[in-house]
Structure formats: structure tokens, C-alpha cells
Scaffold this active site. Structure first.
Site, PDB file in Angstrom:
ATOM      1  N   SER A  43       9.304  -2.980  -7.263  1.00  0.00           N
ATOM      2  CA  SER A  43       9.359  -1.911  -6.256  1.00  0.00           C
ATOM      3  C   SER A  43      10.542  -2.087  -5.305  1.00  0.00           C
ATOM      4  O   SER A  43      10.822  -3.195  -4.839  1.00  0.00           O
ATOM      5  CB  SER A  43       8.064  -1.903  -5.445  1.00  0.00           C
ATOM      6  OG  SER A  43       8.162  -0.927  -4.429  1.00  0.00           O
ATOM      7  N   SER A  49      10.573   0.010  -2.686  1.00  0.00           N
ATOM      8  CA  SER A  49      10.059   0.669  -1.472  1.00  0.00           C
ATOM      9  C   SER A  49      10.111  -0.222  -0.232  1.00  0.00           C
ATOM     10  O   SER A  49      10.416   0.285   0.857  1.00  0.00           O
ATOM     11  CB  SER A  49       8.633   1.167  -1.719  1.00  0.00           C
ATOM     12  OG  SER A  49       8.658   2.160  -2.709  1.00  0.00           O
ATOM     13  N   LYS A  85      -2.023   6.187  -9.191  1.00  0.00           N
ATOM     14  CA  LYS A  85      -1.849   7.433  -8.434  1.00  0.00           C
ATOM     15  C   LYS A  85      -3.025   8.409  -8.545  1.00  0.00           C
ATOM     16  O   LYS A  85      -3.200   9.264  -7.697  1.00  0.00           O
ATOM     17  CB  LYS A  85      -0.546   8.128  -8.853  1.00  0.00           C
ATOM     18  CG  LYS A  85       0.685   7.358  -8.389  1.00  0.00           C
ATOM     19  CD  LYS A  85       1.969   8.018  -8.812  1.00  0.00           C
ATOM     20  CE  LYS A  85       3.155   7.179  -8.343  1.00  0.00           C
ATOM     21  NZ  LYS A  85       4.437   7.817  -8.631  1.00  0.00           N
ATOM     22  N   GLY A 108       5.797  12.927 -21.041  1.00  0.00           N
ATOM     23  CA  GLY A 108       4.837  12.146 -20.266  1.00  0.00           C
ATOM     24  C   GLY A 108       3.739  13.023 -19.711  1.00  0.00           C
ATOM     25  O   GLY A 108       3.889  14.258 -19.606  1.00  0.00           O
TER      26      GLY A 108
HETATM   27  P1  ATR Z   1       3.497   7.203 -14.078  1.00  0.00           P
HETATM   28  O1  ATR Z   1       2.610   7.142 -12.872  1.00  0.00           O
HETATM   29  O2  ATR Z   1       4.874   6.635 -13.834  1.00  0.00           O
HETATM   30  O3  ATR Z   1       3.562   8.554 -14.722  1.00  0.00           O
HETATM   31  P2  ATR Z   1       1.568   6.366 -15.997  1.00  0.00           P
HETATM   32  O4  ATR Z   1       0.579   7.224 -15.296  1.00  0.00           O
HETATM   33  O5  ATR Z   1       1.164   4.993 -16.421  1.00  0.00           O
HETATM   34  O6  ATR Z   1       2.851   6.171 -15.127  1.00  0.00           O
HETATM   35  O7  ATR Z   1       2.134   7.191 -17.237  1.00  0.00           O
HETATM   36  C1  ATR Z   1       3.023   6.629 -18.142  1.00  0.00           C
HETATM   37  C2  ATR Z   1       3.451   7.689 -19.167  1.00  0.00           C
HETATM   38  O8  ATR Z   1       4.301   7.045 -20.129  1.00  0.00           O
HETATM   39  C3  ATR Z   1       2.296   8.262 -19.962  1.00  0.00           C
HETATM   40  O9  ATR Z   1       2.609   9.596 -20.278  1.00  0.00           O
HETATM   41  C4  ATR Z   1       2.284   7.390 -21.219  1.00  0.00           C
HETATM   42  O10 ATR Z   1       1.751   8.016 -22.352  1.00  0.00           O
HETATM   43  P3  ATR Z   1       0.154   8.037 -22.662  1.00  0.00           P
HETATM   44  O11 ATR Z   1      -0.396   9.210 -21.910  1.00  0.00           O
HETATM   45  O12 ATR Z   1       0.067   8.168 -24.113  1.00  0.00           O
HETATM   46  O13 ATR Z   1      -0.369   6.712 -22.159  1.00  0.00           O
HETATM   47  C5  ATR Z   1       3.766   7.188 -21.433  1.00  0.00           C
HETATM   48  N1  ATR Z   1       4.030   5.973 -22.193  1.00  0.00           N
HETATM   49  C6  ATR Z   1       3.859   4.699 -21.790  1.00  0.00           C
HETATM   50  N2  ATR Z   1       4.230   3.841 -22.754  1.00  0.00           N
HETATM   51  C7  ATR Z   1       4.656   4.590 -23.813  1.00  0.00           C
HETATM   52  C8  ATR Z   1       5.183   4.296 -25.092  1.00  0.00           C
HETATM   53  N3  ATR Z   1       5.347   3.038 -25.526  1.00  0.00           N
HETATM   54  N4  ATR Z   1       5.533   5.324 -25.903  1.00  0.00           N
HETATM   55  C9  ATR Z   1       5.399   6.604 -25.479  1.00  0.00           C
HETATM   56  N5  ATR Z   1       4.898   6.951 -24.268  1.00  0.00           N
HETATM   57  C10 ATR Z   1       4.535   5.962 -23.435  1.00  0.00           C
END
Ligand code: ATR
Length: 282
Positions: A21, A23, A72, A132
């Protein structure tokens, strides 16, 4: 070392992990700028400890907290109230102390809008694609819908999460939304909100190497470290005229949180430039 006294106000950020972070430095910079006697501390909080962490922070009189990945959404049941924007987004990144408990806000929403505006663009009548469906995709989709986007496409590893996000947005806005297995081309604005490209996934991209950015005016990756992700490198090489990482958004959302806790920060763009100089470690 910064010195504290009996009147120091305490703020912080909770997340898992938290070591990356920036922040604390950003809020420390704002505190110096405004001459406010405050401390801003990173707290590594595991998911199972969220209820105790929030209750304890409130009892300790911690005036405000930022909430980062992956909490979050998880913090919401432990708050006394959500402001209207946070409710519409369904995710919270800022808590403000009140007598009865914390009130939840979402300043990522303003951070995303300001990032798009910093490139001289708006969402009005634009087609938007978002990779995402996590805590950063929600404010991205709501900012786009709220800003008058004509269409939003969602692509995510777990399709069900993208479908949930699409129905969430549709419950507030009358907008065309689609969920696809792979990223289609031809979108005006591309917002990358996954963690692909960050940490252990550095060097990877959520779009294949042969993805065409034809017609895209802005490629925005919410990741801020590394400074240039594989996704942004690909967009730049493809000739996308506006390419931006998540650092300005990080500063904008922090300034907005600081405004909720203390006072508004003017001239944000000058601070983005200054903080970029101070904090970028490649
Ligand atoms: P943030 O708060 O930054 O959005 P998060 O809520 O943990 O973090 O979300 C991470 C995003 O990255 C999610 O959309 C996740 O996909 P899933 O919904 O399938 O979990 C995506 N993500 C994380 N690792 C991934 C990977 N190896 N390949 C593809 N998508 C990934």
C-alpha cells in the site's frame, strides 16, 4: 521520525496483503500539506478478523479507515450506514467514524471519473469494456453507467461474478450490459480492474497478445505497480492514444477520502505529479 502527541488523530488502511500500500505515504503527504496532526497506519487484517477489527478500531476511536483488496464488500455488514454512492456501487473503500459505528463511502468512484477526465474524456455515449468483477470493477461499472456510457461489456475469469455485477448495475441504470467469455474489440474505453499483472501475476495480461485495441481511445489499468503492466504496454504498442495506470486514481481516491475526514485537497493533478516522483519504485 514523525512525532505524535496526545492529540494525534489516528487513521489507517485495512487489507490483505497490505505491504504494497502507498496510502500511508499519500495521506502523510496530505497531512503535511494541510498541517494536520495525524497518523495513518497500515493494518494487515485477515478476512475472518474483519468484525473484530472494525469493532476494535471504532472502540479505539480510529477516525477513519481505508479498505482495500479484498475487503471492499466484506466490511459492509459491519457498518452502521452507507452513503448513497457507496450503496449504489455495493463496495466501500472509506470508513468515517461516527458515535454509533462507521459510515461507509466509496471514493474509488470519483477516482475513476477523475482519471478519465484527466485525459480530457468522459463516459458520455462511450462503449466501455471492463475486465474483472471484484471490488474495483463495481465502482468502474457504476462510474461508466452514471457518466452516461451507452454500453458496458464485462469479462471475468468467473463468469458468475460478472453476471452479478451486470445485474447490480442494471438494477440502478437502464443501460446495455453484456457479459462475455473473452474481451471483444472496438470499445472506446477499456478499464482493466483484475489483479492480473500485479504481484505474482506481474508480466501477465487479462487480454491475449493478439487482442486488437482498434478504436480504443483510452486504456486504463487500475494496477499502479509495476508502472507499466503488460496490458498497458500492449495498448501503447497498438497506438491507443491515452494510456494510464492506476496511480492517479490512487491519489484521487485518497484525496477524496482525506476530504471526508479532514479537508478538501485542491490542485490534485499537481499532487499526482509530485507523489509520482516521490513514490515510484520500479
Ligand atoms: P479488487 O478489489 O482489486 O477488484 P478483487 O475483489 O479481489 O480485487 O478482484 C480481483 C479480480 O481479479 C476478480 O475479478 C478476479 O476474478 P474472479 O472473479 O474470477 O476471482 C480477477 N482475478 C484474480 N486473479 C486472476 C487470474 N489469475 N486470472 C484472471 N482473473 C483473475
Amino acid at each position: 521520525m514523525q512525532t505524535f502527541n496526545g492529540k494525534t488523530l489516528v487513521y489507517g488502511v485495512i487489507g490483505d496483503p497490505i505491504g504494497h500500500s502507498l496510502s500511508p505515504q499519500i495521506h502523510g503527504y496530505f497531512a503535511d500539506l494541510c498541517g494536520i496532526n495525524m497518523a495513518y497506519v497500515p493494518f494487515h487484517v485477515k478476512n475472518e478478523n474483519i468484525p473484530d477489527a472494525i469493532k476494535g478500531a471504532h472502540a479505539l476511536g480510529i477516525k477513519g479507515l481505508n479498505v482495500t483488496v479484498p475487503h471492499k464488500k466484506a466490511v459492509i455488514p459491519h457498518l452502521v450506514k452507507l452513503d448513497k454512492t457507496a450503496e449504489k456501487i455495493g463496495a466501500v473503500n472509506t470508513l468515517v467514524w461516527s458515535d454509533d459505528g462507521y459510515i461507509g463511502y466509496n471514493t474509488d468512484y470519483a477516482g475513476i471519473k477523475k482519471t478519465v477526465a484527466s485525459k480530457g474524456l468522459t463516459f458520455k455515449d462511450k462503449s466501455v469494456i471492463i475486465t474483472g468483477a471484484g471490488g474495483s470493477a463495481y465502482p468502474a461499472a457504476v462510474s461508466a453507467a452514471d457518466g452516461g456510457a451507452k454500453k458496458i461489456a464485462l469479462v471475468n475469469r468467473t463468469k458468475e461474478n460478472a453476471e452479478n455485477l451486470a445485474s447490480h448495475v442494471k438494477s440502478y441504470y437502464n443501460i446495455e450490459m453484456e457479459v462475455t467469455d473473452t474481451a471483444a474489440s472496438g470499445f472506446d474505453i477499456f478499464i482493466q480492474t483484475t489483479t492480473v499483472g500485479f504481484g505474482a501475476l506481474e508480466g501477465q495480461s487479462p487480454v491475449p497478445d493478439d487482442y486488437s485495441f482498434d478504436g480504443t481511445q483510452l486504456a486504463f489499468d487500475i494496477i499502479f505497480t509495476p508502472q507499466e503492466t503488460a496490458f498497458l504496454r500492449h495498448a501503447k504498442k497498438s497506438g491507443v492514444p491515452n494510456v494510464i495506470n492506476g496511480f492517479p486514481m490512487l491519489v484521487y481516491q485518497a484525496a477524496e477520502s482525506f476530504g471526508l475526514w479532514q479537508e478538501n485537497i485542491p490542485n490534485e493533478d499537481a499532487h499526482v505529479t509530485e507523489l509520482e516522483k516521490r513514490l515510484y519504485i520500479n
